[in-house]
Design an enzyme around this catalytic site. Structure first.
Site, PDB file in Angstrom:
ATOM      1  CB  CYS A 134      -0.940  -0.013   1.208  1.00 57.99           C
ATOM      2  SG  CYS A 134      -1.974   1.462   1.305  1.00 57.99           S
ATOM      3  CB  CYS A 137      -0.537   2.548   4.082  1.00 56.33           C
ATOM      4  SG  CYS A 137      -1.989   1.842   3.333  1.00 56.33           S
ATOM      5  CG  ASP A 138       3.230   1.225   4.441  1.00 59.99           C
ATOM      6  OD1 ASP A 138       2.817   1.748   5.489  1.00 59.99           O
ATOM      7  OD2 ASP A 138       3.001   0.044   4.136  1.00 59.99           O
TER       8      ASP A 138
END
Ligand code: NAP
Length: 307
Positions: A134, A137-138
């Site tokens: 992701c 997200c990261d």
């Protein structure tokens, strides 16, 4: 004859726990089957920095524990068991868990979708650290670093483009010459000065040193030759699979198995609701899943009232 519960929630994660919180606060005494590996995708994430309310960020597993505790405080009953099968052909609905049948007037399905991993050598140790599924997200953790994105579909293109905001260089690693991605998305990636494309490359092994991921050994599927690439972050974007096989086609899904809503969050079966990544092929965020879990709980409550 087992008691008939008002609501049974199948699956945990942000959608499930939020549905649990709302149905518990609506005095519906919900029961959740959270799965043997409760908590969902966020159990594989290290720091979550994009969920509102955590100014310092929070570890994914810790956040799941917080969501669970909050819902349990209001009476959500949680069993860390997998649902084997369901029977939605008549009411009350039947849910089989470890051979035992449970009955419910309404059901909320929040079983999520799992990102597909490559399962290259060394992947298990790097999951949620250097290797992620992701970018939203990261990606932020890889400022001014070199990263790779694996895949040749729209997701890979989208992630690669998104990562150029942070990374100094993004290499798209794809196993063949042709891309499934739409022409527009591919062109945007191909034209970007920070992005390189490595064709005919498959990740064989992840490399690491004392500070984490350091690169990968890529294999050319045509002749088996090996090529080393250095990177401190890697994003696998080769697709997701929704956790719906246990439903055995009893609610309407698309060709890939994602549940389709028929009215608000209700599925094709009146009284059966679904929320989170098990229906969502677009946003796939903890916060959107939590929001949809809330919607499903409110929809279930209203449906129970009316029926
Ligand atoms: P996808 O279209 O199925 O593409 C998956 C890619 O991963 C393919 O290039 C495939 O390679 C590769 N792949 C699969 N297994 C692999 C393996 N074991 N090793 C290496 N590579 C592997 O999946 P997606 O990109 O997640 O897209 C899913 C759907 O969502 C599509 O309909 C897409 O259009 C849509 N989507 C839309 C948007 C948007 O419009 N903004 C954004 C994201 C996704 P091969 O081609 O060689 O099979």
């Amino acid at each position: 004859m087992a008691d008939v519960r008002n609501v049974i929630i199948i699956g945990s994660g942000p959608a499930g726990y939020t549905a649990g919180l709302y149905t518990a606060r609506a005095m519906l005494e919900p029961l959740m089957f959270a799965g043997y590996a409760s908590g969902g995708q966020l159990m594989l994430t290290s720091d979550v920095e994009n969920f509102p309310g955590y100014p310092e960020g929070i570890a994914g597993p810790e956040m799941m524990l917080d969501l669970r505790k909050q819902a349990e405080r209001f009476g959500l009953e949680v069993e860390d068991k997998n649902v084997e099968k369901v029977d939605f052909s008549s009411r009350p609905f039947k849910i089989t868990v470890e051979g035992e049948e449970h009955l419910a007037k309404a059901v909320i399905i929040t079983t999520g979708a799992d990102a597909i991993w490559l399962d290259a050598e060394g992947e298990q140790e790097q999951k949620g650290k250097g290797v992620s599924t992701c970018a939203t997200c990261d990606g932020f953790f890889f400022r001014e670093q070199e990263v790779i994105v694996v895949g040749g579909g729209d997701s890979a293109m989208e992630e690669a483009h998104f990562l150029t905001r942070f990374a100094s260089k993004v290499t798209v690693v794809h196993r063949r010459e042709y891309f499934r991605a739409s022409r527009t998305m591919y062109d945007r990636v191909a034209a970007h000065p920070k992005i390189e494309i490595a064709l005919h490359r498959q990740v064989k092994r992840w490399l690491s040193d004392e500070s984490g991921l350091s690169g990968a050994i890529l294999e050319d599927p045509r002749d088996g030759s090996e090529h080393e690439i250095s990177c401190t972050g890697a994003f696998i974007a080769i697709g997701h699979k929704p956790n719906t096989p246990f439903l055995e086609g009893q609610v309407e899904t698309d060709d890939s198995g994602y549940i389709i809503h028929s009215e608000h969050t209700m599925t094709s079966i009146p009284g059966v609701f679904a929320a989170g990544d098990v229906v969502d092929t677009r946003y796939r965020q903890a916060i959107t899943a939590a929001g949809m879990g809330c919607q499903a709980a409110i929809d279930a409550e209203k449906w129970l009232e009316d029926n």
